[in-house]
Design a protein around this motif. Structure first.
Motif, PDB file in Angstrom:
ATOM      1  N   THR A  61      74.814  80.616  81.643  1.00 18.87           N
ATOM      2  CA  THR A  61      74.636  79.530  82.636  1.00 18.87           C
ATOM      3  C   THR A  61      72.812  79.164  83.110  1.00 18.87           C
ATOM      4  O   THR A  61      72.321  80.450  83.142  1.00 18.87           O
ATOM      5  N   THR A  62      72.521  78.060  82.974  1.00 12.81           N
ATOM      6  CA  THR A  62      71.161  77.944  83.278  1.00 12.81           C
ATOM      7  C   THR A  62      71.072  77.292  84.640  1.00 12.81           C
ATOM      8  O   THR A  62      72.066  76.863  85.198  1.00 12.81           O
ATOM      9  N   ASN A  66      77.615  76.941  82.676  1.00 10.16           N
ATOM     10  CA  ASN A  66      78.521  77.086  81.697  1.00 10.16           C
ATOM     11  C   ASN A  66      79.853  77.880  82.073  1.00 10.16           C
ATOM     12  O   ASN A  66      79.658  78.926  82.340  1.00 10.16           O
ATOM     13  N   PRO A  67      81.176  77.190  82.107  1.00 10.69           N
ATOM     14  CA  PRO A  67      82.457  77.998  82.498  1.00 10.69           C
ATOM     15  C   PRO A  67      82.837  79.071  81.635  1.00 10.69           C
ATOM     16  O   PRO A  67      83.543  79.964  81.965  1.00 10.69           O
ATOM     17  N   ASP A  68      82.332  79.142  80.291  1.00 11.26           N
ATOM     18  CA  ASP A  68      82.897  80.065  79.440  1.00 11.26           C
ATOM     19  C   ASP A  68      82.267  81.306  79.544  1.00 11.26           C
ATOM     20  O   ASP A  68      82.919  82.340  78.822  1.00 11.26           O
ATOM     21  N   ILE A  69      81.361  81.685  80.518  1.00  8.60           N
ATOM     22  CA  ILE A  69      81.089  83.149  80.963  1.00  8.60           C
ATOM     23  C   ILE A  69      82.369  83.611  81.707  1.00  8.60           C
ATOM     24  O   ILE A  69      82.094  84.949  81.632  1.00  8.60           O
ATOM     25  N   PHE A  70      83.089  83.086  82.362  1.00  8.28           N
ATOM     26  CA  PHE A  70      84.295  83.651  82.849  1.00  8.28           C
ATOM     27  C   PHE A  70      85.458  83.657  81.761  1.00  8.28           C
ATOM     28  O   PHE A  70      86.494  84.090  82.486  1.00  8.28           O
ATOM     29  N   SER A  71      85.264  83.604  80.530  1.00  9.29           N
ATOM     30  CA  SER A  71      86.520  83.372  79.654  1.00  9.29           C
ATOM     31  C   SER A  71      87.018  84.884  79.523  1.00  9.29           C
ATOM     32  O   SER A  71      86.244  85.872  79.727  1.00  9.29           O
ATOM     33  N   THR A  72      88.449  84.856  79.185  1.00 10.69           N
ATOM     34  CA  THR A  72      89.003  86.431  78.710  1.00 10.69           C
ATOM     35  C   THR A  72      88.394  87.191  77.702  1.00 10.69           C
ATOM     36  O   THR A  72      88.190  88.339  78.064  1.00 10.69           O
ATOM     37  N   LEU A  95      81.751  90.378  70.962  1.00 15.02           N
ATOM     38  CA  LEU A  95      82.749  89.600  71.537  1.00 15.02           C
ATOM     39  C   LEU A  95      82.363  89.085  72.930  1.00 15.02           C
ATOM     40  O   LEU A  95      82.704  88.085  73.557  1.00 15.02           O
ATOM     41  N   MET A  96      81.321  89.940  73.679  1.00 18.76           N
ATOM     42  CA  MET A  96      80.776  89.485  74.895  1.00 18.76           C
ATOM     43  C   MET A  96      79.719  88.712  74.984  1.00 18.76           C
ATOM     44  O   MET A  96      79.150  88.104  75.698  1.00 18.76           O
ATOM     45  N   LEU A  97      79.279  88.267  73.676  1.00 19.88           N
ATOM     46  CA  LEU A  97      78.147  87.610  73.454  1.00 19.88           C
ATOM     47  C   LEU A  97      78.240  85.906  73.932  1.00 19.88           C
ATOM     48  O   LEU A  97      79.386  85.575  73.724  1.00 19.88           O
TER      49      LEU A  97
END
Length: 88
Positions: A44-45, A50-56, A38-40
């Motif tokens: 961001t490059t 990539n704002p998905d790195i801060f998803s719940t 789930l953490m995979l």
């Protein structure tokens, strides 16, 4: 002399872990793997954020499931198996 007759076998009461302990360990291992999966995800490059790195899912749910899996693994190893005595 036949060595097969001289082998002493452990009784279930002498074994440190029972079948239930191994089942709990397998479930705990699956929880740990699920938490890490789930953490995979993408990262961001330098060219793109990539704002998905801060998803719940990545910062709360994944680590929580992995942590609970580690706790469950410790409990599966520590808990002593119960054996029922049929002589009663």
């Amino acid at each position: 002399m036949d060595n097969k007759n001289n082998i002493l076998r452990e009784t279930p009461e002498q074994k440190p872990l029972a079948r239930n302990n191994f089942i709990m360990m397998a479930v705990s291992g699956a929880m740990i793997v699920l938490g890490f999966l789930l953490m995979l995800g993408g990262s961001t490059t330098s060219e793109e954020f990539n704002p998905d790195i801060f998803s719940t899912r990545r910062i709360i749910i994944g680590p929580t499931i992995a942590f609970l899996g580690f706790l469950a693994m410790a409990a599966a190893i520590i808990i002593r198996p119960r054996f029922h005595n049929s002589d009663k």
